[in-house]
Design an enzyme around this catalytic site. Structure first.
Site, PDB file in Angstrom:
ATOM      1  N   ASP A 223       0.830  -1.200   0.000  1.00 59.61           N
ATOM      2  CA  ASP A 223       0.000   0.000   0.000  1.00 59.61           C
ATOM      3  C   ASP A 223       0.867   1.255   0.000  1.00 59.61           C
ATOM      4  O   ASP A 223       2.088   1.204   0.238  1.00 59.61           O
ATOM      5  CB  ASP A 223      -0.882  -0.030   1.254  1.00 59.61           C
ATOM      6  CG  ASP A 223      -2.241   0.593   1.023  1.00 59.61           C
ATOM      7  OD1 ASP A 223      -2.379   1.395   0.097  1.00 59.61           O
ATOM      8  OD2 ASP A 223      -3.170   0.282   1.807  1.00 59.61           O
TER       9      ASP A 223
ATOM     10  N   ASP B 293     -10.802   2.119  -3.126  1.00 60.36           N
ATOM     11  CA  ASP B 293     -11.432   1.744  -1.866  1.00 60.36           C
ATOM     12  C   ASP B 293     -12.932   1.959  -1.928  1.00 60.36           C
ATOM     13  O   ASP B 293     -13.653   1.619  -0.996  1.00 60.36           O
ATOM     14  CB  ASP B 293     -10.847   2.554  -0.704  1.00 60.36           C
ATOM     15  CG  ASP B 293      -9.694   1.803  -0.054  1.00 60.36           C
ATOM     16  OD1 ASP B 293      -9.412   0.666  -0.476  1.00 60.36           O
ATOM     17  OD2 ASP B 293      -9.076   2.353   0.873  1.00 60.36           O
TER      18      ASP B 293
HETATM   19  C1  DGJ Z   1      -5.892   1.495   1.950  1.00 63.04           C
HETATM   20  C2  DGJ Z   1      -6.229   0.303   1.093  1.00 63.04           C
HETATM   21  O1  DGJ Z   1      -6.749   0.710  -0.143  1.00 63.04           O
HETATM   22  C3  DGJ Z   1      -7.206  -0.582   1.843  1.00 63.04           C
HETATM   23  O2  DGJ Z   1      -7.601  -1.669   1.025  1.00 63.04           O
HETATM   24  C4  DGJ Z   1      -6.563  -1.059   3.099  1.00 63.04           C
HETATM   25  O3  DGJ Z   1      -5.473  -1.892   2.799  1.00 63.04           O
HETATM   26  C5  DGJ Z   1      -6.126   0.144   3.941  1.00 63.04           C
HETATM   27  N1  DGJ Z   1      -5.309   1.046   3.197  1.00 63.04           N
HETATM   28  C6  DGJ Z   1      -5.385  -0.314   5.175  1.00 63.04           C
HETATM   29  O4  DGJ Z   1      -4.899   0.735   5.894  1.00 63.04           O
END
Ligand code: DGJ
Length: 482
Positions: free
Chosen positions: A216, A280
């Site tokens: 990430d 997300d």
């Molecule tokens: C952002 C990501 O897009 C999510 O899927 C998740 O992994 C969160 N970060 C975790 O902090």
């Protein structure tokens, strides 16, 4: 752009920050690559060229195996990690047909919410007193691969790492760095910072049976600086170097490029990673347009597409399992939820759509993708046709109340004109007709009730009559050459 005399021109450049690059005499500067495509066959032609190019030259899966169905724990449990519970989630996941189980954010020391601990890549022994290995073994015993989340390039001010090395933050002197999601960026140009990450990631991947890393990156580079000079390019190159070394050390491990969703989706990182998390925003309705947008440049096998909760965590909209399942079907499928916290009907849905995805994934992940234009702007249609034109899978998604009272036919591009195809209705919403408490002016097309075999030419030119669909529903049609 158009010049004043009417000629068209195009320019492209690397987006450096002021003062970032200075080339001395005799020196060479390697800019990022520019990819361009020309097609006389519209945007589908352009996308198909890009997809073909990526498949032949860029995308490298460590093993030539089908893309495994995921379960990612993030929206299921967030930071609430209890190994016993996670193992029960894994049991359930395996029984639903999941093939890769991924533990998301929350496993490392002091990470109980997103205010602290980024940088401290040590296991949280309070949450995992027996280590990660029992959970990993459990996942593997169930026949699934194991994946884990990291965000190595980041540092929370509230972390042991930041307290020990406040000078490791990527910053320019005289500019006070704001935090984004309570975090700063770690300066990977500092050798000790780079080595620290390499050591910690090597511990994670070397001491544990990890098959997959969700990598990430949740903060923009704002006034990024190294030694008083702008350093976005240098930072990115160090990130590539880190991934390259890890890729060499752990060649079997696959990486997902996440970045809070679509923040780091490009062809250069794709030479080092194997999947993207597109957003997300996991609302099936919005995913339809997000995924369509992504399809212009990226093929389905690298696009993570997950079935989320009945009530979407991003928008609080509610969608049927059918709409969520069908929307997630056309990518690298996964579940983004806690399978223990839902009823049997939901679970049955997950099982059904995971199985449907597996049944068609060879076509989805290797075929030719077509976005199909529909006259009604509220309808989105697309299809994927296998390279040998023997099979095709088409979906029509109704995004809102239709503009028109009748649906226009679905033309199915990419088939073999002279071949004959059997049409199969693979999935459809419960369409209520007049007299059954349903809508007026509804009649199902004949092929929905009696299976038909028709020519490829007819499907491509005349198309298949469609029923009027309710908003936020979808219909899935398969065609197979006879
Ligand atoms: C952002 C990501 O897009 C999510 O899927 C998740 O992994 C969160 N970060 C975790 O902090």
């Amino acid at each position: 752009e158009a010049k004043t005399d009417g000629r068209r021109y195009l320019q492209a450049e690397a987006l450096y920050l002021p003062g970032e690059m200075a080339v001395e005499e005799g020196e060479t500067l390697w800019t990022p690559r520019l990819y361009a495509s020309y097609s006389a066959h519209g945007l589908n032609g352009m996308s198909q060229q890009f997809h073909r190019y990526l498949r032949a030259n860029i995308i490298r899966f460590p093993e030539n195996k089908p893309r495994p169905v995921h379960l990612n724990t993030w929206e299921g449990i967030y930071f609430n990690h209890d190994p016993e519970y996670i193992m029960r989630m894994a049991d359930e996941a395996a029984s639903l047909g999941v093939e890769r189980f991924i533990i998301d954010d929350g496993w490392f020391k002091g990470r109980n919410d997103d205010h602290a601990a980024l940088g401290d890549w040590y296991l949280d022994e309070q949450k995992y007193p027996n280590g990660l290995t029992p959970v990993i073994n459990h996942v593997k015993d169930l026949g699934m691969e194991f994946g884990i989340w990291v965000e190595p390039e980041m540092i929370n001010p509230n972390s042991d790492l930041c307290r020990a090395h406040p000078d490791w933050v990527l910053a320019l002197p005289g500019y006070e760095q704001a935090t984004g999601r309570h975090q700063w960026v770690l300066n990977l140009n500092i050798p000790a910072a780079f080595d620290y990450l390499l050591e910690r990631m090597s511990w994670l991947l070397g001491e544990h049976q990890v098959d997959y890393v969700k990598w990430d990156m949740n903060r923009e580079l704002v006034q990024p600086g190294h030694n008083g000079k702008a350093a976005a390019d240098a930072q990115t190159r160090q990130f590539y170097r880190l991934l390259d070394i890890l890729g060499e050390r752990f060649p079997h491990v696959e990486f997902e490029s996440c970045s809070s969703g679509g923040g780091r989706i490009d062809y250069e990182v794709l030479t080092r990673c194997h999947r993207f998390w597109a957003s997300d925003n996991n609302d099936a309705l919005e995913r339809n347009t997000i995924q369509r947008g992504m399809s212009y440049f990226f093929p389905p096998e690298v696009m993570g597409a997950h079935i989320g909760h009945h009530k979407c965590h991003a928008t609080f909209r509610q969608h049927s399992i059918a709409f969520r399942g069908l929307t997630a079907l056309f990518g690298h499928m996964g579940l983004e939820l806690d399978p223990l916290a839902v009823d049997e009907q939901e679970r049955e849905g997950y099982r059904h759509y995971a199985a449907l995805h597996k049944q068609w994934r060879e076509v989805i992940h290797h075929g030719t993708q077509w976005r199909v234009d529909m006259p009604d702007s509220t309808t989105l249609a697309q299809g994927i046709v296998s390279a040998d034109q023997r099979q095709g899978l088409f979906i029509v998604s109704q995004m809102a109340m239709p503009d028109y009272t009748l649906m226009m036919p679905l033309r199915m591009p990419g088939l073999a004109a002279n071949a004959r195809y059997r049409i199969t209705l693979l999935d459809h919403p419960n369409i209520r007709l007049t007299g059954e408490g349903g809508h007026t002016m509804r009649k199902l097309p004949a092929w929905m009730e009696t299976p038909q075999t028709v020519s490829g030419e007819w499907l491509m030119q005349a198309g298949l009559a469609l029923p009027v669909l309710d908003p936020e529903t979808a219909i899935l049609i398969g065609v197979e050459r006879v």
